[in-house]
Design an enzyme around this catalytic site. Structure first.
Site, mmCIF file in Angstrom:
data_model
loop_
_atom_site.group_PDB
_atom_site.id
_atom_site.type_symbol
_atom_site.label_atom_id
_atom_site.label_comp_id
_atom_site.label_asym_id
_atom_site.label_seq_id
_atom_site.Cartn_x
_atom_site.Cartn_y
_atom_site.Cartn_z
ATOM 1 N N CYS A 22 22.415 14.142 25.869
ATOM 2 C CA CYS A 22 21.474 15.265 25.708
ATOM 3 C C CYS A 22 21.670 16.076 24.437
ATOM 4 C CB CYS A 22 21.574 16.206 26.905
ATOM 5 S SG CYS A 22 20.834 15.549 28.390
HETATM 6 C C1 UDX Z 1 24.532 18.684 29.043
HETATM 7 C C2 UDX Z 1 24.067 20.035 29.599
HETATM 8 O O1 UDX Z 1 25.229 20.779 30.043
HETATM 9 C C3 UDX Z 1 23.062 19.835 30.727
HETATM 10 O O2 UDX Z 1 22.597 21.108 31.185
HETATM 11 C C4 UDX Z 1 21.898 18.987 30.220
HETATM 12 O O3 UDX Z 1 20.989 18.710 31.266
HETATM 13 C C5 UDX Z 1 22.403 17.672 29.628
HETATM 14 O O4 UDX Z 1 23.393 17.942 28.615
HETATM 15 P P1 UDX Z 1 26.222 16.758 29.782
HETATM 16 O O5 UDX Z 1 25.679 15.940 28.647
HETATM 17 O O6 UDX Z 1 26.431 16.087 31.093
HETATM 18 O O7 UDX Z 1 25.231 17.998 30.080
HETATM 19 O O8 UDX Z 1 27.615 17.337 29.260
HETATM 20 P P2 UDX Z 1 28.394 18.734 29.196
HETATM 21 O O9 UDX Z 1 29.344 18.829 30.315
HETATM 22 O O10 UDX Z 1 27.489 19.882 28.958
HETATM 23 O O11 UDX Z 1 29.288 18.466 27.856
HETATM 24 C C6 UDX Z 1 28.654 18.111 26.610
HETATM 25 C C7 UDX Z 1 29.677 17.855 25.525
HETATM 26 O O12 UDX Z 1 30.321 19.069 25.127
HETATM 27 C C8 UDX Z 1 30.812 16.885 25.905
HETATM 28 O O13 UDX Z 1 31.014 15.993 24.831
HETATM 29 C C9 UDX Z 1 32.007 17.793 26.107
HETATM 30 O O14 UDX Z 1 33.230 17.144 25.856
HETATM 31 C C10 UDX Z 1 31.735 18.883 25.093
HETATM 32 N N1 UDX Z 1 32.382 20.177 25.430
HETATM 33 C C11 UDX Z 1 32.002 20.859 26.545
HETATM 34 C C12 UDX Z 1 33.349 20.704 24.580
HETATM 35 O O15 UDX Z 1 33.695 20.103 23.546
HETATM 36 N N2 UDX Z 1 33.930 21.905 24.891
HETATM 37 C C13 UDX Z 1 33.575 22.628 25.999
HETATM 38 O O16 UDX Z 1 34.129 23.727 26.199
HETATM 39 C C14 UDX Z 1 32.580 22.082 26.856
#
Ligand code: UDX
Length: 432
Positions: A270
């Protein structure tokens, strides 16, 4: 209600199983015969905690699947969950959704009742009104707002907790030009309101606003992470621990304590796609989105920064480098836009010998890098390695200890603040 779901990918399958659990009769329509027969056999075609149980419970009773669009005709409402892949310039390609809408239009042309068409696919503002609505109207010979309702209902599910997110959403967004559309969609979610512990905020808004909310939500979160990563890079340069700083700033409730983990950056299906699509869409209407471009640029730089830290301690050409963590985040086997991809590419370019490990995603990464060696465990990857990089915050990496002793030289560059700093290893955190 009788509900049809067009598209049985990640979102469509989850929404179908959850709506069936709420008591609706649900039929999934998908071109993939494998997915259809899997669902009819009661087996979830994707891995998501809690989904297998729901599919096994409801298949054969309230949940069915078919390759025939005609099934839509016997339902009251259709959720369109088709993919919007990225073009080379980052803009979205709505052609799959558009042709799905045409097939849907043909199917509802002969219905007696008033059909509700719900767009769940992520589309840039204007797409529903300018592309999707005409597609349904042309194919059905009917008119939106008069013969059927067309609403936008974006999805905010996270991978790894999608089922739990469905039943306890932070919000629901209903985009419709009419109150009638808002009410029709609310009726579908009625059993969820009954089941939920607390009140679920419902945002009733226009179609374009609903389309934009999805992009704004993901762009905000991705940019928040890039800001946290940029602050982390400055912290590192000053010898300051970015995680201590993050904990303190998170106490300000205008900032919030979540999504403050700095490191090697964001990936997944996403954030990268949606931020790029919003950048392309903004340019299309004559606005230069500098901050979003910077968010992407900072994210693209983090893997290089990590590798520079490694190169400061290990002579990378010819070295054996362990890559711990391949999934874009823990709890999934998904490697789409994982930061491990640029890291592995760059290690190979620099002439390293890569040995990779992930508890769930090795199979998917093997499809991208068939020549890389995949170890069966973290210990196996570390054995004899001249250095290690940590790219996913899998819990099991937090308990690694004696395994580092088997490295040829115990250099660990952690991109996720998950490995415990300990005696006997040269530990380097990306932003701490
Ligand atoms: C995301 C959105 O949260 C969700 O609402 C939308 O529908 C789809 O995209 P998702 O792709 O499942 O969901 O992942 P998410 O848990 O949000 O993490 C995204 C990325 O950010 C990951 O690569 C994660 O490692 C990174 N991340 C997250 C960080 O680097 N630091 C953080 O503190 C949180």
């Amino acid at each position: 209600m009788d509900v049809s779901i067009v598209g049985s990918g990640y979102v469509g399958t989850t929404v179908a199983a959850c709506l069936a659990d709420l008591g609706h009769r649900v039929v999934n329509v998908d071109v993939d015969e494998g997915v259809v027969s899997s669902l009819n056999d009661g087996v979830a075609p994707i891995h998501e905690p809690g989904l297998s149980d729901l599919v096994a419970t409801h298949a054969g009773s309230r949940l069915a699947a078919t390759t025939e669009y005609g099934a839509v005709r016997d339902t009251d409402v259709t959720f369109v969950c088709l993919p919007t892949p990225a073009n080379d310039d980052g803009s979205i390609n709505a052609s799959v959704v558009e042709s799905g809408m045409a097939s849907l239009g043909e199917a509802i042309a002969s219905t007696d009742g008033r059909h509700l068409v719900v767009v769940k696919s992520t589309v840039v503002p204007g797409t529903t009104e300018e592309v999707l609505r005409p597609a349904v109207e042309r194919a059905s010979g009917t008119v939106a707002g008069e013969d059927f309702d067309l609403v936008v209902n974006p999805e905010f599910l996270r991978e790894g907790s999608a089922v739990a997110d469905f039943f306890a959403p932070d919000k629901l967004v209903f985009g419709s030009p009419t109150a009638r559309g808002h009410d029709a969609l609310a009726a579908v979610y009625d059993p969820l309101f009954d089941r939920a512990d607390g009140e679920i905020p419902v945002v009733q808004t226009g179609v374009r606003e609903a389309e934009m909310i999805k992009y704004a939500n993901n762009a905000f979160l991705a940019t928040k992470l890039s800001l946290v990563n940029e602050l982390g890079n400055v912290c590192k340069a000053y010898g300051v621990d970015a995680y201590e700083v993050a904990e303190a700033i998170g106490l300000d409730d205008r900032i919030g304590e979540r999504f403050l983990r700095s490191g090697v950056g964001w990936g997944g299906s996403c954030f990268p796609k949606d931020v790029s699509a919003l950048v392309a869409a903004a340019r299309e209407v004559g606005y230069d989105p500098q901050l979003l471009e910077a968010a992407v640029a900072v994210n693209d730089e983090q893997p290089r920064r990590l590798l520079d830290l490694l190169a400061g301690r290990v002579d990378v050409p010819g070295a054996r480098i362990a890559v711990l963590g391949l999934a874009f985040k823990p709890g999934t086997d998904d490697v789409r836009h994982s930061r491990a991809i640029p890291v592995i590419e760059s290690l190979l370019d620099r002439g390293a010998d890569v040995v990779a490990y992930d508890p769930a995603a090795a199979g998917n990464m093997r499809a991208l890098f068939p020549d890389v060696e995949y170890a069966p465990s973290a210990a196996g990857a570390l054995r004899g390695a001249d250095g290690a990089v940590v790219l996913t915050d899998w819990e099991e990496f937090a308990t690694l200890d004696g395994e580092f002793d088997a490295m040829a030289s115990p250099v660990v560059v952690d991109g996720r603040r998950i490995v415990e700093r300990r005696e006997g290893i040269e530990y380097e955190g990306l932003t701490w």
